[in-house]
Design a protein around this motif. Structure first.
Motif, PDB file in Angstrom:
ATOM      1  N   ASP A 185      12.634 -10.811  13.773  1.00 18.53           N
ATOM      2  CA  ASP A 185      13.728  -9.912  13.942  1.00 18.53           C
ATOM      3  C   ASP A 185      14.664 -10.934  13.771  1.00 18.53           C
ATOM      4  O   ASP A 185      16.021 -10.549  13.295  1.00 18.53           O
ATOM      5  N   GLU A 229       0.955  -6.888   8.574  1.00 18.25           N
ATOM      6  CA  GLU A 229       1.059  -6.463   7.132  1.00 18.25           C
ATOM      7  C   GLU A 229       0.325  -5.154   7.079  1.00 18.25           C
ATOM      8  O   GLU A 229       0.721  -4.238   6.403  1.00 18.25           O
ATOM      9  N   GLY A 275       1.655  -2.222   8.409  1.00 12.49           N
ATOM     10  CA  GLY A 275       2.888  -1.699   7.999  1.00 12.49           C
ATOM     11  C   GLY A 275       3.998  -2.205   8.732  1.00 12.49           C
ATOM     12  O   GLY A 275       4.884  -1.782   8.631  1.00 12.49           O
ATOM     13  N   VAL A 282       5.198  -5.411   8.893  1.00 17.68           N
ATOM     14  CA  VAL A 282       5.871  -6.410   7.986  1.00 17.68           C
ATOM     15  C   VAL A 282       5.782  -6.327   6.523  1.00 17.68           C
ATOM     16  O   VAL A 282       4.574  -5.632   6.384  1.00 17.68           O
ATOM     17  N   ALA A 283       6.534  -6.560   5.889  1.00 18.56           N
ATOM     18  CA  ALA A 283       6.589  -6.595   4.320  1.00 18.56           C
ATOM     19  C   ALA A 283       6.626  -7.797   3.792  1.00 18.56           C
ATOM     20  O   ALA A 283       7.467  -8.646   4.299  1.00 18.56           O
ATOM     21  N   THR A 284       5.683  -8.220   2.782  1.00 18.49           N
ATOM     22  CA  THR A 284       5.774  -9.620   2.368  1.00 18.49           C
ATOM     23  C   THR A 284       6.124  -9.638   0.761  1.00 18.49           C
ATOM     24  O   THR A 284       6.028  -8.850  -0.079  1.00 18.49           O
ATOM     25  N   GLU A 285       7.386 -10.847   0.730  1.00 24.19           N
ATOM     26  CA  GLU A 285       7.709 -11.097  -0.527  1.00 24.19           C
ATOM     27  C   GLU A 285       7.104 -12.151  -1.237  1.00 24.19           C
ATOM     28  O   GLU A 285       7.196 -13.117  -0.614  1.00 24.19           O
ATOM     29  N   HIS A 336       8.034 -13.033   4.957  1.00 22.19           N
ATOM     30  CA  HIS A 336       7.532 -11.738   5.676  1.00 22.19           C
ATOM     31  C   HIS A 336       8.779 -11.435   6.547  1.00 22.19           C
ATOM     32  O   HIS A 336       9.703 -12.196   6.981  1.00 22.19           O
ATOM     33  N   LEU A 347      10.576  -7.850   8.853  1.00 18.79           N
ATOM     34  CA  LEU A 347      10.005  -6.598   9.597  1.00 18.79           C
ATOM     35  C   LEU A 347      10.268  -5.367   8.686  1.00 18.79           C
ATOM     36  O   LEU A 347      11.262  -5.389   8.102  1.00 18.79           O
ATOM     37  N   THR A 348       9.540  -4.431   9.127  1.00 13.80           N
ATOM     38  CA  THR A 348       9.675  -2.989   8.358  1.00 13.80           C
ATOM     39  C   THR A 348      10.467  -2.299   9.511  1.00 13.80           C
ATOM     40  O   THR A 348      10.383  -2.579  10.514  1.00 13.80           O
ATOM     41  N   ASP A 349      10.766  -1.200   9.261  1.00 15.46           N
ATOM     42  CA  ASP A 349      11.101  -0.245  10.316  1.00 15.46           C
ATOM     43  C   ASP A 349       9.915   0.101  11.533  1.00 15.46           C
ATOM     44  O   ASP A 349      10.311   0.213  12.463  1.00 15.46           O
ATOM     45  N   ARG A 392       9.899  -3.030  13.440  1.00 15.59           N
ATOM     46  CA  ARG A 392      11.178  -3.200  14.392  1.00 15.59           C
ATOM     47  C   ARG A 392      10.951  -2.203  15.690  1.00 15.59           C
ATOM     48  O   ARG A 392      11.339  -2.358  16.910  1.00 15.59           O
TER      49      ARG A 392
END
Length: 174
Positions: free
Chosen positions: A12, A48, A51, A53-56, A69, A71-73, A76
């Motif tokens: 966060d 992940e 759902g 966290v999203a990883t790039e 990594h 946070l996703t909604d 959060r």
């Protein structure tokens, strides 16, 4: 608290790689929550999969690709739900206190050595905490400084307590 909440909290603050999270643990929250690198990576994988966290994947030349990594909604929302939940009762696990409780067979000299070993460890931990930079401004900075101060004060209190116990034990030798 679970490790996943600490990771969500750190993400966060800013998106990070698993390696960066390990360094963030060591340089900030380690005085109140321990995690080794393998635990961090396993937890990121679960977050992940859930759902949270999203990883790039960032391709790097001459170095391994970097997985960052964020946070996703969902993550959060989980973090905020945890922050709003009732504070968990602490479940103590103090290996040193367990040893001290049962240390009578060591005799006075052995107990004094045990107390000295613990005092050395607490002083080293306190020095590490004292080296953590304090954030400059904002609510987050105030809160991070407060947790750092709690660690420093706890170390000071434990050192004073260890000195008192040492004095009491030394009287048993006389």
């Amino acid at each position: 608290m679970h490790l996943r909440h600490a990771i969500l909290g750190l993400l966060d603050v800013a998106p990070q790689s698993g390696y960066d999270l390990g360094r963030a643990f060591a340089g900030s929250v380690a005085h109140f929550w321990h995690a080794d690198q393998s635990q961090i990576y396993r937890t990121i994988d679960r977050l992940e999969a859930d759902g949270a966290v999203a990883t790039e994947l960032i391709v790097q030349t001459g170095r391994p690709d970097r997985r960052v990594h964020a946070l996703t909604d969902i993550g959060r929302a989980e973090l905020h739900a945890w922050l709003r939940s009732p504070v968990e009762a602490p479940l103590p696990k103090e290996p040193f206190l367990a040893r001290l409780f049962f240390a009578e067979p060591l005799g006075v000299d052995g107990v004094l050595a045990l107390l000295d070993e613990r005092a050395d460890a607490v002083r080293a931990e306190r020095e590490q905490l004292a080296e953590i930079p304090r954030s400059a401004q904002g609510l987050g900075a105030v809160l991070r400084t407060a947790t750092l101060d709690a660690g420093l004060r706890a170390a000071d209190a434990e050192l004073a307590w260890l000195a008192d116990v040492r004095d009491s034990v030394k009287k048993e030798k006389q």
